[in-house]
Design a protein around this motif. Sequence first.
Motif, short mmCIF file in Angstrom:
data_model
loop_
_atom_site.label_atom_id
_atom_site.label_comp_id
_atom_site.label_asym_id
_atom_site.label_seq_id
_atom_site.Cartn_x
_atom_site.Cartn_y
_atom_site.Cartn_z
N GLY A 31 0.79 -1.22 0.00
CA GLY A 31 0.00 0.00 0.00
C GLY A 31 0.82 1.27 0.00
N ILE A 32 2.17 1.15 0.05
CA ILE A 32 3.04 2.32 0.05
C ILE A 32 4.01 2.20 -1.13
N ASN A 33 4.19 3.30 -1.84
CA ASN A 33 5.13 3.35 -2.97
C ASN A 33 4.91 2.22 -3.96
N LYS A 34 3.66 1.91 -4.23
CA LYS A 34 3.30 0.84 -5.18
C LYS A 34 3.94 -0.49 -4.79
N ASN A 35 4.04 -0.72 -3.50
CA ASN A 35 4.57 -1.96 -2.92
C ASN A 35 6.06 -2.16 -3.20
N ALA A 36 6.77 -1.14 -3.63
CA ALA A 36 8.21 -1.23 -3.88
C ALA A 36 8.99 -0.94 -2.60
N TRP A 37 10.25 -1.37 -2.59
CA TRP A 37 11.12 -1.08 -1.45
C TRP A 37 11.42 0.41 -1.40
N TYR A 38 11.48 0.98 -0.20
CA TYR A 38 11.81 2.39 -0.04
C TYR A 38 12.63 2.56 1.24
N PRO A 39 13.43 3.64 1.35
CA PRO A 39 14.28 3.82 2.54
C PRO A 39 13.44 4.05 3.80
N ALA A 40 13.84 3.42 4.88
CA ALA A 40 13.23 3.71 6.17
C ALA A 40 13.68 5.09 6.64
N HIS A 41 12.90 5.70 7.53
CA HIS A 41 13.26 7.02 8.03
C HIS A 41 14.66 7.02 8.64
N GLN A 42 15.04 5.95 9.34
CA GLN A 42 16.33 5.89 10.03
C GLN A 42 17.48 5.49 9.13
N ASP A 43 17.26 5.35 7.84
CA ASP A 43 18.32 4.97 6.91
C ASP A 43 19.36 6.08 6.80
N GLN A 44 20.60 5.75 7.12
CA GLN A 44 21.73 6.68 6.97
C GLN A 44 22.85 5.91 6.29
N THR A 45 23.19 6.29 5.06
CA THR A 45 24.16 5.51 4.29
C THR A 45 25.54 5.56 4.92
N HIS A 46 26.00 6.74 5.25
CA HIS A 46 27.35 6.91 5.80
C HIS A 46 27.26 7.46 7.22
N ASN A 47 28.10 6.93 8.10
CA ASN A 47 28.13 7.41 9.49
C ASN A 47 29.57 7.32 9.97
N LEU A 48 30.16 8.48 10.31
CA LEU A 48 31.57 8.55 10.71
C LEU A 48 31.69 9.27 12.04
N SER A 49 32.50 8.70 12.95
CA SER A 49 32.81 9.35 14.23
C SER A 49 34.32 9.27 14.47
N VAL A 50 34.92 10.39 14.83
CA VAL A 50 36.34 10.44 15.17
C VAL A 50 36.45 11.04 16.56
N VAL A 51 37.10 10.32 17.48
CA VAL A 51 37.21 10.74 18.88
C VAL A 51 38.67 10.70 19.30
N GLY A 52 39.14 11.77 19.93
CA GLY A 52 40.51 11.81 20.41
C GLY A 52 40.63 12.51 21.75
N MET A 53 41.49 11.97 22.61
CA MET A 53 41.76 12.56 23.93
C MET A 53 43.27 12.56 24.16
N TYR A 54 43.79 13.69 24.67
CA TYR A 54 45.23 13.81 24.86
C TYR A 54 45.52 14.42 26.22
N LYS A 55 46.39 13.77 27.00
CA LYS A 55 46.78 14.27 28.32
C LYS A 55 47.98 15.19 28.16
N LEU A 56 47.71 16.48 28.25
CA LEU A 56 48.79 17.46 28.12
C LEU A 56 49.74 17.41 29.31
N SER A 57 49.18 17.23 30.49
CA SER A 57 49.96 17.20 31.72
C SER A 57 49.15 16.47 32.77
N LYS A 58 49.64 16.46 34.00
CA LYS A 58 48.90 15.83 35.08
C LYS A 58 47.59 16.55 35.36
#
Length: 769
Positions: free
Chosen positions: A629-656
């Motif tokens: 009943g949706i999009n003529k019964n064809a496959w379609y992206p879900a709302h939560q579809d995200q093709t690319h997802n990138l995370s970069v995390v860094g922590m550095y102890k400068l001193s005590k």
Amino acid sequence: MIRSITLIALLFTTYFSFAQQKYTISGTVNDKTTGETIIGAILRIEGKSAGTTTNEYGFYSLSLPAGSYIVMVDYIGYQEHMFSLTLEKDSILAISMVPKNKQLLEVVVTSKAKNENITSAQMGMNTLNVKELNALPVLFGERDVMKIIQLLPGVKSAGDGNTGFFVRGGAADQNLILLDEAVVYNPSHLLGFFSVFNSDAIKNLSLYKGNEPAQYGGRLSSVMDIKMNDGNNQSYHASGGIGLISSRLNLEGPLVKDKGSFLVSARRTYADAFLIFSSDENMKKNKLNFYDFNAKLNYRFSDKDRIYLSGYYGKDVLGLSNLFGINWGNATGTLRWNHIFNPKLFSNTSLIYSNYDYKFKVTTAGIDASILSVINDWNFKEELKYFMHPGNSLSFGLNSVYHTLTPGQFEGTITAPSQPKVHSWENAFYIADSWRVSKKLNIDMGIRLSTFSFFGGDNKFYNLDGNHNITDTFTYASGQIVKTYVNPEPRLSASYQLNNSSSIKAAYGRNTQYLHLLSNSTTSNPTDKWVATNNIIKPELSDQVSLGYAQNFKDNTYECSVETYYKSMQHQVDYKNNAQVLSNDAIEPQLLFGQGRAYGIELLMKKNEGRFTGWVSYTLSRTELQIDGINKNAWYPAHQDQTHNLSVVGMYKLSKKWTVSADFVYYTGYAVTFPSGKYNVDNQVVFYYTERNAYRVPAYHRLDLGATCKLRERKHFSSEVSFSLYNAYGHANPYTITFQQDPNNATKTQAVQTSLFQWVPSISYNFKF
């Protein structure tokens, strides 16, 4: 002769049995300074392949032949504990470990041991160990574990102003969130700016991405299992923090030293306190605040028995002058009994309460009315774990939940009928085996048998025709079982060590979900409605297969992994165009059903030790639906579809004293349904929609910066100040996009983007004594 041979055989058998006689050492591993049990500590025998880990309650059991041994106990953040043991009988031994340092709270993303990602058969699992100072940038001065898990591969954020998250293509309601075993139905505060989890009260968080052990169930995509701190049973302590818009305080100490302890943690925001400085009298009447409260008691009656009582209560208040208001909140309670039947058999028995409610109130234009919606659970769990021998442990148990849903009760001047309460009963029985087949091969296997029964009463049931119109309405007597669904859920995962630093893994898991969240908005909000499976709304099913490779370098300093998965989903729910899920009419005629699929690949590179630590995660994935009943019964992206997802995390102890950090996030904009055209009806513009989720909002990206300075560190007092800049380069990420007629040209349509955060600085002061 026969008698002599028989006697010799019996003597030989007796001698052989004696020579192979094994005894068991068991007990708990805890923090020596606080008495907190330690989850996932590794016990090894020097020169032997035998070993074990503590379970989620800090209990261990290890069987060995009689003799003398050197036992080594390891856990990240603690000094290695080593002791001699002469084993001549079954023994109960509590092991205390000493922390390497005493700092304020930090969230460390880690496996259970340095090489647990290599040796464990479990796939798609991450652990957050809340123990020491967290250097990651924060929003409004709050360290939020819900925000941190969204930096991991396979976990996608629902966007600014939202604590919802998507795991391996699943919707936000397909994540099971547990706080001391109690379900939390809405984990957000302040419309998603904060989560309900106060890091001061949390000990451990485990996230399973669809291949969870058999004791978990009820959701398709993930399980997030959060354990609260038990409280210090050695001495009294206080800690807390003061931020720009919220403050928190944590108290803990012994009830009886070495036997029992308490923990009390409270938090409140004062975001609306600044409104008193407004010159607008109506603005001063606005409300925007939350508060929450965590408490836990525990007492050890003997070496074999310990009782825990924990609870959470939180409330949000949002009001626009005297015109309207929304209040929502969670309440949970857990009474838990740990019992050791013998050195090999451990039991956890729990009685659990969960409640979520929201109330929407309107007072305007002669209307003074409100609508209340509630979901209420009573849950009994019995979990048993039998340590058969080193390398093989058997888990089995049951879980029984009685659900009561109140979809909507009207009060006041509105005469709309209130929807009756819906009662249902969810049960599960499971058995699982964790088996170390050889030094290289580990297998976790199990099966969960879940059942769901829904009852009659004042609620109505319907039959629908092919056009989803109601053809018949019927009722059943109160307490009468209308229908019972039964679903087996097999689970299997295995790892094979190629060498000491690398392994390959494979897993399969089936999950079933009986409760469903309905929303008519693109973002999660407090007024979303939970509904139960019935004769029309079927249980959601998922089957996930995954394959992975893990490699560690330089004595586990560096870690990398790649996992790929494919998940098929049955009985997925979507809505007809213009569906009104918040009305009190029958919801079933407005729903459409079909199937879904999600597939992708997840990459993780992480540095665990040194002055510079951090990780890079990347996910390439697709999530699609096919609904009749949706999009003529064809496959379609879900709302939560995200093709690319990138995370970069860094922590550095400068001193005590100083630590600096940064994180960068980028992901494809989520799929949405935008108008393809417009037309006029009675001089009113009506937008025309064609394909579902055929458009995307702009890509999301931001950079956060942070710095933490230790002000003072003494034996009985320590403090720090944290600075952060959220969205450092001020990118206007979309929160919502709406369409309106161009006021300067009626033939044109304007897209209006609303953004929440640009250049959000924060500062917070944290202390502990």
